[in-house]
Design a protein around this motif. Structure first.
Motif, mmCIF file in Angstrom:
data_model
loop_
_atom_site.group_PDB
_atom_site.id
_atom_site.type_symbol
_atom_site.label_atom_id
_atom_site.label_comp_id
_atom_site.label_asym_id
_atom_site.label_seq_id
_atom_site.Cartn_x
_atom_site.Cartn_y
_atom_site.Cartn_z
ATOM 1 N N LYS A 3 0.850 -1.184 0.000
ATOM 2 C CA LYS A 3 0.000 0.000 0.000
ATOM 3 C C LYS A 3 0.884 1.231 0.000
ATOM 4 C CE LYS A 3 -2.536 1.079 3.690
ATOM 5 N NZ LYS A 3 -3.682 1.209 4.615
ATOM 6 N N VAL A 4 0.579 2.176 -0.900
ATOM 7 C CA VAL A 4 1.332 3.425 -0.993
ATOM 8 C C VAL A 4 0.355 4.582 -1.148
ATOM 9 C CG1 VAL A 4 3.328 2.292 -2.077
ATOM 10 C CG2 VAL A 4 1.592 3.368 -3.514
ATOM 11 N N THR A 5 0.858 5.783 -0.850
ATOM 12 C CA THR A 5 0.097 7.006 -1.069
ATOM 13 C C THR A 5 0.882 7.862 -2.051
ATOM 14 O OG1 THR A 5 -0.746 6.935 1.185
ATOM 15 C CG2 THR A 5 -0.916 9.038 0.034
ATOM 16 N N ILE A 6 0.204 8.362 -3.087
ATOM 17 C CA ILE A 6 0.882 9.212 -4.062
ATOM 18 C C ILE A 6 1.132 10.578 -3.435
ATOM 19 C CG2 ILE A 6 0.748 10.355 -6.311
ATOM 20 C CD1 ILE A 6 -0.958 8.037 -7.291
ATOM 21 N N ASP A 7 2.394 10.946 -3.333
ATOM 22 C CA ASP A 7 2.793 12.244 -2.795
ATOM 23 C C ASP A 7 2.717 13.314 -3.882
ATOM 24 O OD1 ASP A 7 4.094 13.904 -0.659
ATOM 25 O OD2 ASP A 7 5.666 14.032 -2.194
ATOM 26 N N ARG A 8 3.236 12.965 -5.061
ATOM 27 C CA ARG A 8 3.224 13.923 -6.177
ATOM 28 C C ARG A 8 3.477 13.174 -7.479
ATOM 29 N NH1 ARG A 8 7.905 14.205 -3.487
ATOM 30 N NH2 ARG A 8 9.860 14.108 -4.638
ATOM 31 N N LEU A 28 3.856 6.132 -14.192
ATOM 32 C CA LEU A 28 2.437 6.449 -14.377
ATOM 33 C C LEU A 28 1.751 5.450 -15.298
ATOM 34 C CD1 LEU A 28 2.558 10.341 -14.699
ATOM 35 C CD2 LEU A 28 1.790 8.974 -12.747
ATOM 36 N N SER A 29 2.502 4.885 -16.228
ATOM 37 C CA SER A 29 1.922 3.913 -17.160
ATOM 38 C C SER A 29 1.474 2.636 -16.453
ATOM 39 C CB SER A 29 2.924 3.579 -18.266
ATOM 40 O OG SER A 29 4.113 3.045 -17.708
ATOM 41 N N GLU A 37 -2.563 12.760 -7.165
ATOM 42 C CA GLU A 37 -1.892 13.110 -5.924
ATOM 43 C C GLU A 37 -2.843 12.874 -4.757
ATOM 44 O OE1 GLU A 37 -0.414 17.090 -6.270
ATOM 45 O OE2 GLU A 37 1.070 16.523 -7.767
ATOM 46 N N GLY A 38 -2.348 12.212 -3.726
ATOM 47 C CA GLY A 38 -3.161 11.908 -2.562
ATOM 48 C C GLY A 38 -3.874 10.576 -2.623
ATOM 49 N N SER A 39 -3.903 9.945 -3.803
ATOM 50 C CA SER A 39 -4.566 8.641 -3.935
ATOM 51 C C SER A 39 -3.830 7.584 -3.126
ATOM 52 C CB SER A 39 -4.606 8.174 -5.391
ATOM 53 O OG SER A 39 -5.437 8.974 -6.177
ATOM 54 N N ILE A 40 -4.590 6.668 -2.570
ATOM 55 C CA ILE A 40 -4.035 5.511 -1.877
ATOM 56 C C ILE A 40 -4.129 4.339 -2.845
ATOM 57 C CG2 ILE A 40 -4.288 3.946 0.075
ATOM 58 C CD1 ILE A 40 -5.570 6.399 1.532
ATOM 59 N N LEU A 41 -2.994 3.693 -3.091
ATOM 60 C CA LEU A 41 -2.923 2.606 -4.052
ATOM 61 C C LEU A 41 -2.610 1.295 -3.360
ATOM 62 C CD1 LEU A 41 -0.661 4.368 -6.701
ATOM 63 C CD2 LEU A 41 -3.155 4.201 -6.742
ATOM 64 N N LEU A 42 -3.231 0.245 -3.847
ATOM 65 C CA LEU A 42 -2.954 -1.105 -3.387
ATOM 66 C C LEU A 42 -2.430 -1.902 -4.568
ATOM 67 C CD1 LEU A 42 -6.252 -1.756 -1.411
ATOM 68 C CD2 LEU A 42 -4.051 -1.053 -0.467
ATOM 69 N N GLU A 43 -1.365 -2.681 -4.335
ATOM 70 C CA GLU A 43 -0.832 -3.551 -5.380
ATOM 71 C C GLU A 43 -1.284 -4.972 -5.075
ATOM 72 O OE1 GLU A 43 3.355 -4.347 -7.617
ATOM 73 O OE2 GLU A 43 3.373 -4.301 -5.438
ATOM 74 N N GLY A 46 0.465 -7.828 -8.906
ATOM 75 C CA GLY A 46 1.218 -7.036 -9.871
ATOM 76 C C GLY A 46 0.460 -5.890 -10.492
ATOM 77 N N ALA A 47 -0.791 -5.687 -10.117
ATOM 78 C CA ALA A 47 -1.590 -4.584 -10.664
ATOM 79 C C ALA A 47 -1.940 -3.609 -9.546
ATOM 80 C CB ALA A 47 -2.871 -5.119 -11.302
ATOM 81 N N TRP A 48 -1.997 -2.333 -9.880
ATOM 82 C CA TRP A 48 -2.336 -1.295 -8.913
ATOM 83 C C TRP A 48 -3.813 -0.942 -9.027
ATOM 84 C CZ3 TRP A 48 0.905 0.000 -5.208
ATOM 85 C CH2 TRP A 48 2.272 -0.229 -5.399
ATOM 86 N N ILE A 49 -4.453 -0.739 -7.869
ATOM 87 C CA ILE A 49 -5.834 -0.264 -7.841
ATOM 88 C C ILE A 49 -5.911 0.905 -6.850
ATOM 89 C CG2 ILE A 49 -6.927 -2.448 -8.495
ATOM 90 C CD1 ILE A 49 -7.559 -2.871 -5.510
ATOM 91 N N VAL A 50 -6.815 1.832 -7.122
ATOM 92 C CA VAL A 50 -7.028 2.967 -6.223
ATOM 93 C C VAL A 50 -7.990 2.518 -5.133
ATOM 94 C CG1 VAL A 50 -7.915 5.319 -6.027
ATOM 95 C CG2 VAL A 50 -6.608 4.648 -8.055
ATOM 96 N N ASP A 51 -7.603 2.722 -3.873
ATOM 97 C CA ASP A 51 -8.468 2.388 -2.733
ATOM 98 C C ASP A 51 -9.361 3.601 -2.464
ATOM 99 O OD1 ASP A 51 -9.667 1.800 -0.306
ATOM 100 O OD2 ASP A 51 -7.876 0.880 0.534
#
Length: 72
Positions: A3-8, A28-29, A37-43, A46-51
């Motif tokens: 889990k990550v948060t997009i900072d910028r 970004l691809s 920016e600010g989105s929380i992502l879950l991997e 191997g694929a990323w989704i926005v939480d």
């Protein structure tokens, strides 16, 4: 699950804060089009989704804090 948060967004990458506080760059691809920016992502697999749920909860917590801080 990572889990990550997009900072910028910077030069074709999302600069993200990992759950342990370290920073990483994700192309970004590799991200869904709604990532911002600010989105929380879950991997997952191997694929990323926005939480969206956690993102909305976080925005609401910040809104309440701002309301208390700037209350008349």
């Amino acid at each position: 699950m990572r889990k990550v948060t997009i900072d910028r967004l910077e030069g074709g990458f999302a600069v993200c804060e990992e759950s342990d506080g370290t920073m990483s760059d994700i192309p970004l691809s590799d991200l869904p089009s709604e990532a911002a920016e600010g989105s929380i992502l879950l991997e997952s697999d191997g694929a990323w989704i926005v939480d969206k749920k956690e993102g909305a909860e976080r925005r609401e917590r910040v809104r309440r804090k701002m309301d208390r801080l700037f209350k008349d």
